[in-house]
Design an enzyme around this catalytic site. Structure first.
Site, PDB file in Angstrom:
ATOM      1  N   ARG A   1      15.434  22.952  53.291  1.00 31.63           N
ATOM      2  CA  ARG A   1      15.085  21.538  53.464  1.00 31.63           C
ATOM      3  C   ARG A   1      15.679  20.905  54.723  1.00 31.63           C
ATOM      4  NH1 ARG A   1      16.434  18.823  47.910  1.00 31.63           N
ATOM      5  NH2 ARG A   1      17.440  20.819  47.442  1.00 31.63           N
TER       6      ARG A   1
ATOM      7  N   GLN B   1      25.129  39.194  49.782  1.00 33.50           N
ATOM      8  CA  GLN B   1      24.178  39.130  48.672  1.00 33.50           C
ATOM      9  C   GLN B   1      22.782  39.265  49.292  1.00 33.50           C
ATOM     10  OE1 GLN B   1      23.552  35.320  46.822  1.00 33.50           O
ATOM     11  NE2 GLN B   1      23.221  36.199  44.798  1.00 33.50           N
TER      12      GLN B   1
ATOM     13  N   GLY C   1      23.120  20.497  36.778  1.00 33.64           N
ATOM     14  CA  GLY C   1      23.388  21.026  35.450  1.00 33.64           C
ATOM     15  C   GLY C   1      24.180  19.977  34.677  1.00 33.64           C
TER      16      GLY C   1
ATOM     17  N   ASN D   1      32.334  18.987  97.311  1.00 33.46           N
ATOM     18  CA  ASN D   1      32.981  20.244  96.918  1.00 33.46           C
ATOM     19  C   ASN D   1      32.044  21.440  96.988  1.00 33.46           C
ATOM     20  OD1 ASN D   1      31.489  19.078  94.824  1.00 33.46           O
ATOM     21  ND2 ASN D   1      32.610  20.223  93.265  1.00 33.46           N
TER      22      ASN D   1
HETATM   23  C1  UD1 Z   1      23.942  24.670  40.725  1.00 31.68           C
HETATM   24  C2  UD1 Z   1      24.460  24.764  39.302  1.00 31.68           C
HETATM   25  C3  UD1 Z   1      24.326  23.405  38.629  1.00 31.68           C
HETATM   26  C4  UD1 Z   1      25.107  22.368  39.436  1.00 31.68           C
HETATM   27  C5  UD1 Z   1      24.631  22.366  40.874  1.00 31.68           C
HETATM   28  C6  UD1 Z   1      25.527  21.483  41.702  1.00 31.68           C
HETATM   29  C7  UD1 Z   1      24.016  27.023  38.482  1.00 31.68           C
HETATM   30  C8  UD1 Z   1      23.114  27.879  37.689  1.00 31.68           C
HETATM   31  N1  UD1 Z   1      23.670  25.755  38.583  1.00 31.68           N
HETATM   32  O1  UD1 Z   1      22.553  24.384  40.648  1.00 31.68           O
HETATM   33  O2  UD1 Z   1      24.837  23.445  37.314  1.00 31.68           O
HETATM   34  O3  UD1 Z   1      24.949  21.086  38.863  1.00 31.68           O
HETATM   35  O4  UD1 Z   1      24.666  23.677  41.441  1.00 31.68           O
HETATM   36  O5  UD1 Z   1      25.018  21.391  42.990  1.00 31.68           O
HETATM   37  O6  UD1 Z   1      25.024  27.488  38.963  1.00 31.68           O
HETATM   38  N2  UD1 Z   1      23.747  30.493  46.003  1.00 31.68           N
HETATM   39  C9  UD1 Z   1      24.005  31.762  46.457  1.00 31.68           C
HETATM   40  N3  UD1 Z   1      23.317  32.793  45.936  1.00 31.68           N
HETATM   41  C10 UD1 Z   1      22.378  32.636  44.972  1.00 31.68           C
HETATM   42  C11 UD1 Z   1      22.115  31.346  44.520  1.00 31.68           C
HETATM   43  C12 UD1 Z   1      22.821  30.279  45.035  1.00 31.68           C
HETATM   44  O7  UD1 Z   1      24.855  31.951  47.324  1.00 31.68           O
HETATM   45  O8  UD1 Z   1      21.790  33.639  44.549  1.00 31.68           O
HETATM   46  C13 UD1 Z   1      24.496  29.374  46.548  1.00 31.68           C
HETATM   47  C14 UD1 Z   1      23.637  28.415  47.323  1.00 31.68           C
HETATM   48  O9  UD1 Z   1      23.634  28.716  48.701  1.00 31.68           O
HETATM   49  C15 UD1 Z   1      24.325  27.084  47.046  1.00 31.68           C
HETATM   50  C16 UD1 Z   1      24.951  27.258  45.688  1.00 31.68           C
HETATM   51  O10 UD1 Z   1      25.031  28.638  45.478  1.00 31.68           O
HETATM   52  O11 UD1 Z   1      25.374  26.844  47.956  1.00 31.68           O
HETATM   53  C17 UD1 Z   1      24.175  26.584  44.585  1.00 31.68           C
HETATM   54  O12 UD1 Z   1      22.903  27.132  44.489  1.00 31.68           O
HETATM   55  P1  UD1 Z   1      21.642  26.264  44.107  1.00 31.68           P
HETATM   56  O13 UD1 Z   1      20.479  27.155  43.994  1.00 31.68           O
HETATM   57  O14 UD1 Z   1      21.551  25.098  44.990  1.00 31.68           O
HETATM   58  O15 UD1 Z   1      22.058  25.785  42.631  1.00 31.68           O
HETATM   59  P2  UD1 Z   1      21.531  24.504  41.896  1.00 31.68           P
HETATM   60  O16 UD1 Z   1      20.208  24.773  41.338  1.00 31.68           O
HETATM   61  O17 UD1 Z   1      21.709  23.328  42.748  1.00 31.68           O
END
Ligand code: UD1
Ligand code: CA
Length: 499
Positions: A16, A76, A143, A389
């Site tokens: 985004r 990852q 969450g 210069n």
């Molecule tokens: C997550 C939480 C949610 C919380 C929210 C806060 C989970 C399942 N949910 O949701 O409860 O309220 O964050 O912002 O944990 N990332 C990785 N690898 C992955 C997936 C994600 O490194 O496979 C990293 C992303 O880059 C990001 C963070 O983890 O920095 C959160 O991932 P995102 O997919 O944004 O989680 P949310 O759905 O926002």
């Protein structure tokens, strides 16, 4: 505290932002987003830091290790969820015991003290899982922290998996969790991805801990903005404004006057002394340092600059420059890298400087370019002087000695040296060294053509003025003299205008 591992998740794409630059690398108040997080993490003095990288890891990995050289990078390959990401981290670092804190790389307002207090509470309560939660007036997308009738935490339910009643809950999971490493290592392989997003949710560890009869708890952080992430550039700007407000508030409490916080921007790594005054429209960026009693602004941008005690910098743009104690700069000065102005020196209006060492009490007051130069103490450079210069191929240096007085509208064709106590006449083009104490004059002798206006501009106001003056002189005034313009008449250094 026991062994502490901090896992920072930065594998997501952050699409985004619509940017070729990875989301967490976008700058805010002088550091990348993840830079702020790593700074807060470092304040916890953890045993190890593991960054989980994936998307654009060739950008993110080196950046993380530049800030924390000892950080472990865990790759990852596919973003299968936060639970999967933490598993990758635990495997890469070989974590077996102590506490594991999980944070995200896009929460730039996060403070080390909050993390530290959270981890300490987690350990004191001997929990398997602690959630850093907050009350969000608009909890959409987060969450939700589900509690039972006794107020005990039973689960975190993701937005997409939540029932309508659960969506009404305003206590949200910030994403920051503290976990007992032993429990974590055992529970991670048990996570399943049979949910709305088809991901391995780290948050499902709450339920697994409960099932195992272990303690789970949440610490409600009052200052929710600390855990707010920026997903797009609108949120980035909002968080930037808020972070700046916090930085200014801290400096004001430490004795800095900020006349207009709304138009003043100070980066996170800037250092300000007590009784500094920042006037409206001032931006202090990078590693800028400002000494006591200095006044900066209005409308001034300084990046990686050092401003001495009691100095005054007005409407100036500067980068990698040093302004000595008591010196004055501006208005409308451009200080480029390598500028060093001595104590009580002056760089005045419409003056550009670069690689220029200007001595104590030396002055370049007006309309000049000073590049690749050294100017000795107490020397005054006349208005409109150009340090030439560059010969089209290479850059050369100019040296002006101590207590020299150079005339207005000079050109110093480098390489050239003007000695201590030397002078130059107005309009001099200095191509050869000037010995100490000498006066250099390069323009030809002045020649006056008498009555030129009366004969060549007859009938104009100019001619009339000249005629009137001639009549007044004939009527008993002193003779006008035309001939022999001696050296003393040509561009006296009195034209230097050193106000
Ligand atoms: C997550 C939480 C949610 C919380 C929210 C806060 C989970 C399942 N949910 O949701 O409860 O309220 O964050 O912002 O944990 N990332 C990785 N690898 C992955 C997936 C994600 O490194 O496979 C990293 C992303 O880059 C990001 C963070 O983890 O920095 C959160 O991932 P995102 O997919 O944004 O989680 P949310 O759905 O926002
Ligand atoms: Ca998110």
């Amino acid at each position: 505290m026991s062994e502490l591992t901090v896992v920072v998740l930065v594998a997501g794409a952050g699409t985004r932002m619509k940017s070729k630059t990875m989301k967490v690398l976008h700058p805010i108040c002088g550091r990348s987003m993840v830079g702020h997080v790593l700074n807060a993490v470092a304040a916890m003095e953890p045993s190890r830091v593991v960054a989980v990288v994936g998307n654009q890891r060739e950008q993110v990995g080196p950046h993380v290790q530049e800030i924390l050289p000892d950080a472990i990078l865990a790759v990852q390959e596919e973003q299968l969820g936060t639970g999967h990401a933490v598993r990758v981290a635990v495997d890469a670092a070989g974590v077996t015991e102590g506490t594991v804190v999980v944070a995200y790389g896009d929460t730039p307002l996060l403070e080390g003290e909050s993390l530290r207090a959270f981890a300490a509470e987690h350990e004191a309560a001997q929990r398997a899982v602690s959630i850093l939660s907050g009350i969000a007036p608009d909890p959409f997308g987060y969450g939700r922290v589900v509690r039972d009738a006794d107020g005990d935490v039973v689960a975190i339910v993701e937005e997409k998996d939540a029932t309508p009643e659960q969506r009404e809950i305003t206590e949200i999971n910030s994403g920051i969790l503290a976990l007992d490493a032993g429990f974590l290592v055992e529970a991670l392989p048990k996570l399943r991805n049979d949910n709305a997003k088809g991901e391995y949710y780290l948050t499902d560890l709450v339920g697994l801990a409960r099932d195992a009869g272990l303690t789970v708890g949440a610490h409600v952080l009052d200052d929710v903005r600390q855990t707010e992430g920026a997903n797009d550039r609108v949120q980035l700007a909002e968080l930037g404004r808020e972070l700046n407000r916090r930085i200014l508030r801290r400096w004001m409490r430490d004795g800095v006057t900020v006349v207009d916080p709304a138009t003043t921007w100070v980066d996170a790594d800037v250092v300000l002394a007590p009784d500094v005054t920042l006037l409206p429209g001032t931006q202090l960026l990078g590693a800028t340092v400002v000494g006591e009693d200095a006044v900066v602004g209005p409308d001034t941008t300084l990046k990686d600059c050092e401003v001495g005690v009691g100095a005054r910098v007005v409407r100036t743009h500067g980068e990698l420059a040093v302004v000595g104690a008591g010196a004055t700069v501006g208005p409308f000065s451009y200080l480029r890298p390598g500028t060093q102005l001595g104590a009580d020196g002056k760089i005045g209006a419409f003056v550009e400087t670069k690689n220029a060492v200007i001595g104590d009490r030396a002055k370049v007051p007006h309309l000049s370019y000073v590049g690749d130069a050294e100017i000795g103490e107490g020397t005054n450079i006349g208005a409109g002087t150009i340090f030439a210069n560059y010969d089209g191929v290479a850059k050369h240096r100019t040296t002006v000695g101590r207590h020299a007085r150079t005339g207005s509208n000079n050109t110093f064709v480098a390489p050239v040296t003007i000695g201590d106590g030397a002078g130059t006449g107005g309009g001099t083009v200095v191509r050869q060294d000037v010995p100490p104490g000498a006066l250099a004059v390069s323009s030809g002798a002045q020649r006056n053509i008498p009555d030129w206006a009366q004969t060549r501009r007859a009938g104009t106001p100019q001619a009339a003025a000249a005629e009137a003056a001639a009549k007044r002189t004939a009527g008993g005034g002193e003779e006008s003299h035309n001939g022999d313009p001696g050296v003393g008449d040509v561009g006296q250094p009195g034209a230097e205008s050193s106000s």
